[in-house]
Motif scaffolding. Structure first.
Motif, short mmCIF file in Angstrom:
data_model
loop_
_atom_site.label_atom_id
_atom_site.label_comp_id
_atom_site.label_asym_id
_atom_site.label_seq_id
_atom_site.Cartn_x
_atom_site.Cartn_y
_atom_site.Cartn_z
N VAL A 62 0.87 -1.17 0.00
CA VAL A 62 0.00 0.00 0.00
C VAL A 62 0.91 1.22 0.00
N MET B 134 1.58 5.02 0.30
CA MET B 134 0.87 6.15 0.89
C MET B 134 1.68 7.43 0.75
N ILE C 228 -3.93 7.03 0.23
CA ILE C 228 -3.39 5.84 -0.42
C ILE C 228 -3.21 6.16 -1.91
#
Lengths: 358, 277
Positions: A207, A209, A214
């Protein structure tokens, strides 16, 4: 695919008026190795602390196995954390450190002793029961911190930059160690790091970020090969990011030259970001290639040379195994498949990308 | 290292050496000499054994009792205070520590004299009691007043080492304990308390020793009615002019001080105190 174990639903969190997470929505599947990756201040550690129960969100909910645990204190959550600075208890022996959670949950003495032995074996530190915390090296302390967390048989192990304080060699060893541990334990790992290499090596899913948003979720291959925007492309590995104009499907103009690509659906005469990985740039003798330029610098990196070529008013970063002395006049070409086209940021969410620290 | 350079550097510590020899070593030797001789100059243990005389014994026991009481009160007050202090926001923390330290920068005598006025029969406390229609209370010249004065005076010496040891516990250690299932009480009993033992021990030494040897506070707030061993020694020197007896009793007191410090040191290292001195 496995079922969803954790769900962060529309989470917002701010500290002293600064928004750290904005409407974050993230699901984590059972038995996955999920890495939250991003620069410092991107909200990844806050996300982990929300999972651990050390922070409560301003808005939104945290679900664990279907139940809302948003306001559950950390000691009642079925997950354990490995902290960045290990956070071992300095007044206890290694065995006492590992036994801490088990003693709290009132397990029998023989069970605790078996667990200590098992955990120490798992992290390759058998026989360290009686040692004091101070007598261990950073890497050993980190492994004890992991042992201390996993003896409680959590469903999820949260790891907050656990390898950040270790040197390169140890870090690489520990990466394999963690992958092995995850396979052996069969539990979910949520891992926080700012090190893209670490993320690519270990994760099932990354993920990315930045600034509380995100940017992209995907497998390491997806993230590296198909970054969805310029931030991800730049953060994961090195990239040449060039302003371009999409003339029509499969034809893009950069630095005054028109080159073929494979992307479609961007419309006509649309400004775009063109991302080209340094290893995808091919150098040749002029007049081959779509651009000509001069080698500005060359650094030997072991596996390859890192070359900077000034061509068309842009400093191209090139990885090649062939040596080009500074000043060499070279041609640049890239095969259409290796040219990634990305939309320029439009919404506020995406603008955060552009004002990032990179 | 060449010899010349080494010699010059040692020379720099000269004034300090003179100070130590002249004002610490020599007086101690003199006390030992006086304490172990009689007025004629011949060796005797009489001044030491004089502690067993009822009046001296009573003063010593009272000193021990009041010092222990003072230490206990300080500990009970200081520990929660240190916890509150540690829980404050960082900016406010230094300010509150400053407030606690402030009285320590004023002369001890001045502060005790102020309390003498406040606690006296016509002082502010009794005036308030009187205006409320209540009977006056004898505050001054009691053991309680002496203990109160000691607590007032020595409390910062208990707070600071405890606060120091507490502030050194990383927040992630506390988080880790919670993460492993410990509730607030368990975090306190298994993490905070054991990690502040060293601070508590330095605090106890730094309050108990001066409380045991104090004589100014008992003089001013006890009004001669509360006779501590410090007062007895002072009287031997100043009133009876019996330096031998005064020195003999001083040696006994010194033994108590050293014994209590050794006892405490044996039960933990003194890291907490170093930060204060």
């Amino acid at each position: 695919m496995a079922k969803e174990l954790i769900h962060l639903s529309h989470i917002s969190k701010s500290y002293d008026g600064t928004l750290v997470l904005d409407d974050l929505d993230l699901g984590i599947k059972e038995n996955a190795f999920v890495t939250l990756l991003g620069p410092s201040g991107c909200g990844k550690t806050t996300t982990l602390r929300l999972l651990g129960g050390f922070e409560t969100p301003d808005r939104g909910q945290v679900f664990f196995d279907g139940a809302d645990i948003t306001s559950l204190p950390p000691n009642e959550r079925k997950l354990n954390t490995v902290f960045q600075k290990y956070a071992l208890f300095p007044h206890m022996s290694i065995a006492e450190n590992i036994a801490f959670g088990l003693k709290i949950s009132k397990k029998s003495k023989s069970y605790i002793n078996d667990k200590i032995k098992y955990a120490l074996k798992l992290v390759n530190l058998d026989g360290y029961e009686k040692r004091s915390v101070d007598s261990l090296s950073g890497g050993q302390q980190q492994r004890i911190a992991i042992a201390r967390a996993i003896v409680n048989e959590p469903k999820v192990l949260l790891l907050d930059e656990p390898l950040g304080a270790l040197d390169l060699k140890l870090r690489q060893d520990m990466q394999y160690e963690l992958i092995r541990l995850k396979e052996e334990l069969g539990i979910t790992f949520v891992y926080v790091t700012h090190d893209q290499e670490e993320a690519l090596t270990m994760s099932d899913s990354i993920v990315v970020m930045n600034q509380g948003y995100i940017q992209q979720i995907g497998t390491p291959e997806d993230i590296y090969n198909e970054p969805c925007n310029a931030f991800v492309a730049d953060f994961i590995g090195d990239s040449n990011i060039i302003d371009g104009v999409m003339l029509k499907d499969k034809l893009v103009q950069i630095l005054g030259v028109t080159i073929p690509c494979v992307d479609t659906g961007f419309g006509e005469h649309q400004p775009v970001d063109v991302v080209i990985r340094p290893e995808d740039v091919e150098l040749s003798d002029p007049p081959d290639g779509f651009l000509e330029g001069d080698v500005a610098s060359i650094i030997f990196k072991g596996v390859h040379y890192e070359i900077e070529v000034t061509a068309g008013g842009y400093d191209w970063l090139v990885h090649t195994t062939k040596m080009y002395p500074v000043g060499t006049h070279v041609g640049i070409s890239v095969i259409p498949f290796n040219i990634q086209i990305m939309n320029k940021p439009e919404s506020n969410d995406e603008k955060a990308v552009e004002t990032g620290e990179f | 290292m060449n010899f010349k350079c080494k010699f010059k550097r040692q020379f720099l510590s000269g004034p300090y050496m003179v100070w130590i020899v002249g004002f610490i070593l020599l007086p101690i030797l003199m006390i030992l000499y006086y304490g172990l001789t009689d007025s004629a100059g011949s060796f005797t243990l009489q001044n030491i054994t004089a502690i067993t005389e009822p009046i001296h014994m009573k003063a010593l026991l009272l000193s021990l009792k009041l010092a222990l009481l003072c230490t206990a009160v300080c500990l009970i007050l200081a520990y929660p205070l240190a916890m509150i202090l540690n829980g404050l926001h960082l900016k406010r923390q230094s300010f509150v520590v400053f407030i606690f330290m402030l009285p320590m920068w004023m002369n001890l005598m001045l502060r005790i004299l102020a309390w003498q006025l406040l606690l006296s029969n016509n002082g502010i406390f009794n005036t308030v009691l009187e205006s409320l229609g209540l009977a006056k209370v004898q505050l001054l010249n009691t053991s309680s007043a002496v203990v109160f004065g000691m607590v007032y005076d020595f409390l910062p010496f208990m707070i600071l080492p405890i606060y120091n040891s507490m502030s050194r516990i990383g927040s992630d250690v506390i988080d880790a304990a919670k993460d492993l299932g410990a509730n607030t009480l368990q975090v306190f009993l298994k993490i905070i308390l054991p990690l502040t033992v060293s601070g508590v021990i330095s605090g106890i030494i730094m309050v108990f020793v001066p409380a045991l040897t104090s004589f100014v506070i008992s003089d001013l707030l006890g009004g001669g009615k509360v006779l501590l061993i410090g007062n007895v020694i002072e009287q031997e020197f100043m009133q009876s002019m019996d330096w031998n007896m005064g020195s003999g009793l001083s040696i006994v007191l010194m033994v108590f001080v050293i014994a209590s410090m050794a006892f405490m040191n044996a039960h933990g290292n003194e890291e907490g105190g170093a930060a204060v001195w």
